[in-house]
Design a protein around this motif. Structure first.
Motif, PDB file in Angstrom:
ATOM      1  N   TYR A 199      -0.478  -7.780 -11.674  1.00  0.00           N
ATOM      2  CA  TYR A 199      -1.245  -8.541 -10.674  1.00  0.00           C
ATOM      3  C   TYR A 199      -0.863  -8.094  -9.259  1.00  0.00           C
ATOM      4  CZ  TYR A 199      -3.800 -11.992 -13.450  1.00  0.00           C
ATOM      5  OH  TYR A 199      -4.692 -12.612 -14.284  1.00  0.00           O
ATOM      6  N   ALA A 200       0.425  -7.913  -9.029  1.00  0.00           N
ATOM      7  CA  ALA A 200       0.866  -7.451  -7.715  1.00  0.00           C
ATOM      8  C   ALA A 200       0.344  -6.048  -7.431  1.00  0.00           C
ATOM      9  CB  ALA A 200       2.392  -7.474  -7.640  1.00  0.00           C
ATOM     10  N   GLY A 201       0.326  -5.176  -8.444  1.00  0.00           N
ATOM     11  CA  GLY A 201      -0.216  -3.834  -8.255  1.00  0.00           C
ATOM     12  C   GLY A 201      -1.680  -3.857  -7.883  1.00  0.00           C
ATOM     13  N   LEU A 202      -2.475  -4.719  -8.525  1.00  0.00           N
ATOM     14  CA  LEU A 202      -3.886  -4.850  -8.169  1.00  0.00           C
ATOM     15  C   LEU A 202      -4.057  -5.359  -6.746  1.00  0.00           C
ATOM     16  CD1 LEU A 202      -6.876  -4.781  -8.924  1.00  0.00           C
ATOM     17  CD2 LEU A 202      -6.595  -7.048  -9.960  1.00  0.00           C
ATOM     18  N   ALA A 203      -3.235  -6.335  -6.363  1.00  0.00           N
ATOM     19  CA  ALA A 203      -3.277  -6.828  -4.981  1.00  0.00           C
ATOM     20  C   ALA A 203      -2.906  -5.729  -4.000  1.00  0.00           C
ATOM     21  CB  ALA A 203      -2.334  -8.016  -4.827  1.00  0.00           C
ATOM     22  N   GLY A 204      -1.929  -4.875  -4.346  1.00  0.00           N
ATOM     23  CA  GLY A 204      -1.546  -3.775  -3.476  1.00  0.00           C
ATOM     24  C   GLY A 204      -2.658  -2.759  -3.309  1.00  0.00           C
ATOM     25  N   VAL A 205      -3.393  -2.456  -4.382  1.00  0.00           N
ATOM     26  CA  VAL A 205      -4.523  -1.528  -4.276  1.00  0.00           C
ATOM     27  C   VAL A 205      -5.592  -2.088  -3.348  1.00  0.00           C
ATOM     28  CG1 VAL A 205      -6.395  -0.426  -5.566  1.00  0.00           C
ATOM     29  CG2 VAL A 205      -4.098  -0.495  -6.534  1.00  0.00           C
ATOM     30  N   LEU A 206      -5.925  -3.376  -3.502  1.00  0.00           N
ATOM     31  CA  LEU A 206      -6.938  -3.981  -2.640  1.00  0.00           C
ATOM     32  C   LEU A 206      -6.478  -4.024  -1.185  1.00  0.00           C
ATOM     33  CD1 LEU A 206      -9.673  -5.317  -2.442  1.00  0.00           C
ATOM     34  CD2 LEU A 206      -8.619  -7.502  -3.020  1.00  0.00           C
ATOM     35  N   LEU A 207      -5.204  -4.320  -0.951  1.00  0.00           N
ATOM     36  CA  LEU A 207      -4.680  -4.317   0.414  1.00  0.00           C
ATOM     37  C   LEU A 207      -4.769  -2.933   1.032  1.00  0.00           C
ATOM     38  CD1 LEU A 207      -1.489  -6.579   0.295  1.00  0.00           C
ATOM     39  CD2 LEU A 207      -3.528  -6.930   1.695  1.00  0.00           C
ATOM     40  N   ALA A 208      -4.439  -1.909   0.263  1.00  0.00           N
ATOM     41  CA  ALA A 208      -4.513  -0.546   0.781  1.00  0.00           C
ATOM     42  C   ALA A 208      -5.944  -0.182   1.152  1.00  0.00           C
ATOM     43  CB  ALA A 208      -3.961   0.429  -0.258  1.00  0.00           C
ATOM     44  N   LEU A 209      -6.916  -0.584   0.338  1.00  0.00           N
ATOM     45  CA  LEU A 209      -8.313  -0.279   0.637  1.00  0.00           C
ATOM     46  C   LEU A 209      -8.780  -1.007   1.896  1.00  0.00           C
ATOM     47  CD1 LEU A 209      -9.804  -0.441  -2.974  1.00  0.00           C
ATOM     48  CD2 LEU A 209      -9.405   1.608  -1.603  1.00  0.00           C
ATOM     49  N   VAL A 210      -8.285  -2.210   2.120  1.00  0.00           N
ATOM     50  CA  VAL A 210      -8.676  -2.968   3.311  1.00  0.00           C
ATOM     51  C   VAL A 210      -7.998  -2.398   4.559  1.00  0.00           C
ATOM     52  CG1 VAL A 210      -8.680  -5.234   4.404  1.00  0.00           C
ATOM     53  CG2 VAL A 210      -9.096  -5.025   1.944  1.00  0.00           C
ATOM     54  N   PHE A 211      -6.680  -2.132   4.477  1.00  0.00           N
ATOM     55  CA  PHE A 211      -5.939  -1.603   5.623  1.00  0.00           C
ATOM     56  C   PHE A 211      -6.389  -0.191   5.972  1.00  0.00           C
ATOM     57  CE2 PHE A 211      -2.376  -4.711   4.939  1.00  0.00           C
ATOM     58  CZ  PHE A 211      -2.382  -5.210   6.240  1.00  0.00           C
ATOM     59  N   GLN A 212      -6.763   0.583   4.964  1.00  0.00           N
ATOM     60  CA  GLN A 212      -7.118   1.995   5.098  1.00  0.00           C
ATOM     61  C   GLN A 212      -5.930   2.857   5.520  1.00  0.00           C
ATOM     62  OE1 GLN A 212     -10.566   2.366   7.623  1.00  0.00           O
ATOM     63  NE2 GLN A 212     -11.872   1.187   6.240  1.00  0.00           N
ATOM     64  N   ARG A 213      -4.753   2.250   5.535  1.00  0.00           N
ATOM     65  CA  ARG A 213      -3.521   3.002   5.798  1.00  0.00           C
ATOM     66  C   ARG A 213      -2.338   2.170   5.298  1.00  0.00           C
ATOM     67  NH1 ARG A 213      -2.816   7.479   8.506  1.00  0.00           N
ATOM     68  NH2 ARG A 213      -0.714   8.148   8.989  1.00  0.00           N
ATOM     69  N   THR A 214      -1.449   2.803   4.551  1.00  0.00           N
ATOM     70  CA  THR A 214      -0.277   2.108   4.038  1.00  0.00           C
ATOM     71  C   THR A 214       0.922   2.378   4.938  1.00  0.00           C
ATOM     72  OG1 THR A 214       0.142   4.003   2.596  1.00  0.00           O
ATOM     73  CG2 THR A 214      -1.056   2.145   1.654  1.00  0.00           C
ATOM     74  N   VAL A 215       1.635   1.326   5.304  1.00  0.00           N
ATOM     75  CA  VAL A 215       2.798   1.417   6.181  1.00  0.00           C
ATOM     76  C   VAL A 215       3.989   0.798   5.452  1.00  0.00           C
ATOM     77  CG1 VAL A 215       3.755   0.815   8.435  1.00  0.00           C
ATOM     78  CG2 VAL A 215       1.309   1.228   8.202  1.00  0.00           C
ATOM     79  N   PRO A 216       5.128   1.506   5.333  1.00  0.00           N
ATOM     80  CA  PRO A 216       6.267   0.981   4.556  1.00  0.00           C
ATOM     81  C   PRO A 216       6.809  -0.338   5.071  1.00  0.00           C
ATOM     82  CG  PRO A 216       6.537   3.331   4.974  1.00  0.00           C
ATOM     83  CD  PRO A 216       5.370   2.877   5.794  1.00  0.00           C
ATOM     84  N   GLU A 217       6.774  -0.529   6.380  1.00  0.00           N
ATOM     85  CA  GLU A 217       7.372  -1.734   6.963  1.00  0.00           C
ATOM     86  C   GLU A 217       6.706  -3.011   6.469  1.00  0.00           C
ATOM     87  OE1 GLU A 217       8.487  -3.449  11.435  1.00  0.00           O
ATOM     88  OE2 GLU A 217       7.246  -1.652  11.181  1.00  0.00           O
ATOM     89  N   TYR A 218       5.432  -2.934   6.065  1.00  0.00           N
ATOM     90  CA  TYR A 218       4.709  -4.128   5.635  1.00  0.00           C
ATOM     91  C   TYR A 218       5.273  -4.688   4.335  1.00  0.00           C
ATOM     92  CZ  TYR A 218       0.827  -7.047   4.065  1.00  0.00           C
ATOM     93  OH  TYR A 218       0.066  -8.099   3.612  1.00  0.00           O
ATOM     94  N   PHE A 219       5.753  -3.827   3.443  1.00  0.00           N
ATOM     95  CA  PHE A 219       6.183  -4.246   2.112  1.00  0.00           C
ATOM     96  C   PHE A 219       7.678  -4.555   2.114  1.00  0.00           C
ATOM     97  CE2 PHE A 219       2.598  -1.341   1.679  1.00  0.00           C
ATOM     98  CZ  PHE A 219       1.713  -2.115   0.956  1.00  0.00           C
ATOM     99  N   GLY A 220       8.069  -5.534   2.907  1.00  0.00           N
ATOM    100  CA  GLY A 220       9.480  -5.880   3.044  1.00  0.00           C
ATOM    101  C   GLY A 220       9.779  -7.280   2.550  1.00  0.00           C
ATOM    102  N   MET A 221      10.930  -7.778   2.979  1.00  0.00           N
ATOM    103  CA  MET A 221      11.409  -9.081   2.539  1.00  0.00           C
ATOM    104  C   MET A 221      10.475 -10.211   2.954  1.00  0.00           C
ATOM    105  SD  MET A 221      13.729 -10.919   1.096  1.00  0.00           S
ATOM    106  CE  MET A 221      15.035  -9.719   0.928  1.00  0.00           C
TER     107      MET A 221
END
Length: 388
Positions: A265-287
C-alpha cells in the motif's frame, strides 16, 4: 396473501421466512448515508472541471496519503503493530518507479540508471518491489511487537535516507530525479492539454481520475480484508495475542503478511506521489512523513478504512490550506518571511487534534462518539442493612 406455498402435490406448506437483520436493496437505497455517498461521488467526478491546479494537486496528495494510511491502519490499527518506517516503503515505491520506467541519462552531474520499461509495468513492479522490501523485513515484524517493532522500523528511515542521498546513480542525490509520466492503454498522464467538454485537461486533471480509481480499489480491498476472516484474526492478535495463538491463529505469519501488505500500500502511494510531484526528492521521505502517517490513522480512527481516508485528508490538506490562505490568516505568515510558517502551524494543529482525539474521541473522526474524558468511578455494591 397468506404465508404458505403450494407444492406440486397440492399440499400447502409454510413459506420460508425472510432473513432477519439483512436489509433489502430498497431499504439500503433509502438510507441517508447512501444519498451522501452518491452525492460525494458525483462531486468528486466533476471537481476537475471547476478547480484550479493547486486544489487538484492538494486533492491528489490527499488521495496518495489515504492509500498509504489505509495500509498503515491495517498494520497498526487492526493488528496492533507499531511501524515508524512507513516513509521508507513510500520511497521504495516512488524511486522504484523512476528507476524502472526512466531512461539512462545524465542529470545534475549524476549518471542516472534507468531500465526504460513500459510505465504501467514499472508502476506494478514498483508496488511489488515495496512488498518485497517489506517481505525482507517481515521475519522481524512477525516476532516483534509494540515499541520494539517501532524502534526496529525506525532504523529503516535512517538506512533509507542514507541510501537516497548517496546512491546518486539511482536517486539523483540531493536534487532527486525526474519522474516519467505514466502511459496506460496509449493514454499519457502528462501536461499535454486534452479538451474535455471545452475544458483543458492537464496532468493534474488526468491523474485525478487515476487517483480516484486507485483509492477506491485500495479501500474496497482493505474493507474486504478487515471484514472477513483475516480481519477477525488480525483483531484477535491485536486484542488477545496469546488467546489467538491458542485458538490456532498463526500469529507470526499474520503479522508478517500484514506487514508485507502494508508495504505494498505504501509503495502504491509512493508511485502516485511521484507522478503528482513529477520529481522525487530524498528529503521528503524522512521521519516527519512517518509521523504524519501515524497522526492520520489516530485522528481518523484506528482500524477503520474510512478513518484512514478522513485522517489523511485532514493531515495532508491542512498545510496546503494554511499556505494558500497565509496572507489572510492571523499568526500565520508566508514561507520564508519569518513568523509562524504554514507547515509549522499545521503540525501544531494536528498535534493538538491527536491529543483531543485520544482524550475525547476514542473512535476518531470516523466514529465521533464523545467520551467523558475522565475515568468512571466504580461503586461497591451495598450490603443488606448498610447505611447510605
Amino acid at each position: 396473501m397468506s404465508d404458505t406455498a403450494v407444492t406440486a402435490s397440492g399440499t400447502a406448506t409454510p413459506a420460508a421466512p425472510a432473513p432477519v437483520g439483512a436489509p433489502g436493496l430498497t431499504e439500503r437505497l433509502r438510507r441517508p448515508r447512501t444519498y451522501a455517498v452518491l452525492l460525494g461521488s458525483l462531486l468528486l467526478l466533476v471537481l476537475p472541471f471547476y478547480l484550479d491546479r493547486f486544489w487538484l494537486q492538494a486533492g491528489l496528495f490527499a488521495m496518495a496519503a489515504a492509500i498509504g494510511a489505509i495500509g498503515l491502519n491495517m498494520l497498526t490499527g487492526a493488528t496492533g503493530q507499531l511501524s515508524m518506517g512507513h516513509a521508507f516503503f513510500l520511497a521504495v515505491g516512488a524511486y522504484g518507479y523512476c528507476v524502472l520506467a526512466g531512461e539512462s541519462s545524465t542529470e545534475n552531474g549524476h549518471a542516472l540508471t534507468g531500465l526504460g520499461l513500459p510505465t504501467w509495468l514499472a508502476a506494478v513492479l514498483a508496488v511489488l518491489l515495496a512488498g518485497l522490501a517489506g517481505g525482507v523485513f517481515s521475519p522481524i515484524a512477525g516476532r516483534l511487537r509494540g515499541a520494539y517493532l517501532g524502534i526496529a522500523t525506525l532504523a529503516l528511515i535512517f538506512i533509507g535516507q542514507h541510501v537516497l542521498f548517496n546512491a546518486g546513480s539511482l536517486t539523483g542525490g540531493y536534487n532527486g530525479r525526474a519522474v516519467p509520466p505514466l502511459s496506460l492503454f496509449g493514454f499519457t498522464f502528462d501536461d499535454t492539454e486534452l479538451l474535455v467538454v471545452a475544458v483543458p485537461f492537464g496532468s493534474s486533471e488526468k491523474l485525478w481520475y487515476l487517483g480516484l480509481v486507485a483509492l477506491l480499489l485500495s479501500a474496497l480491498f482493505a474493507r474486504g480484508v478487515l471484514r472477513g476472516r483475516p480481519g477477525r484474526a488480525m483483531n484477535a492478535i491485536r486484542d488477545h495475542r496469546i488467546a489467538a495463538g491458542v485458538m490456532g491463529v498463526p500469529v507470526a505469519r499474520y503479522r508478517a503478511g500484514v506487514f508485507v501488505l502494508s508495504s505494498m500500500y505504501a509503495g502504491l502511494a509512493g508511485v502516485l506521489l511521484a507522478l503528482v510531484f513529477q520529481r522525487t526528492v530524498p528529503e521528503y521521505f524522512g521521519m516527519i512523513l512517518s509521523l504524519e502517517y501515524l497522526a492520520m490513522i489516530v485522528i481518523g480512527g484506528l482500524g477503520s478504512v474510512s478513518g484512514a481516508v478522513i485522517g489523511a485528508a485532514f493531515v495532508s490538506l491542512l498545510p496546503q490550506v494554511l499556505t494558500h490562505y497565509s496572507d489572510s490568516l492571523p499568526l500565520v505568515s508566508a514561507p520564508g518571511t519569518g513568523g509562524l510558517a504554514p507547515g509549522e502551524a499545521s503540525r501544531y494543529l494536528y498535534g493538538a487534534a491527536v491529543v483531543a482525539v485520544v482524550l475525547f474521541l476514542p473512535g476518531g473522526l470516523a466514529r465521533p462518539r464523545l467520551g467523558t474524558g475522565r475515568l468512571r468511578r466504580t461503586t461497591r455494591p451495598k450490603k443488606s442493612g448498610e447505611k447510605k
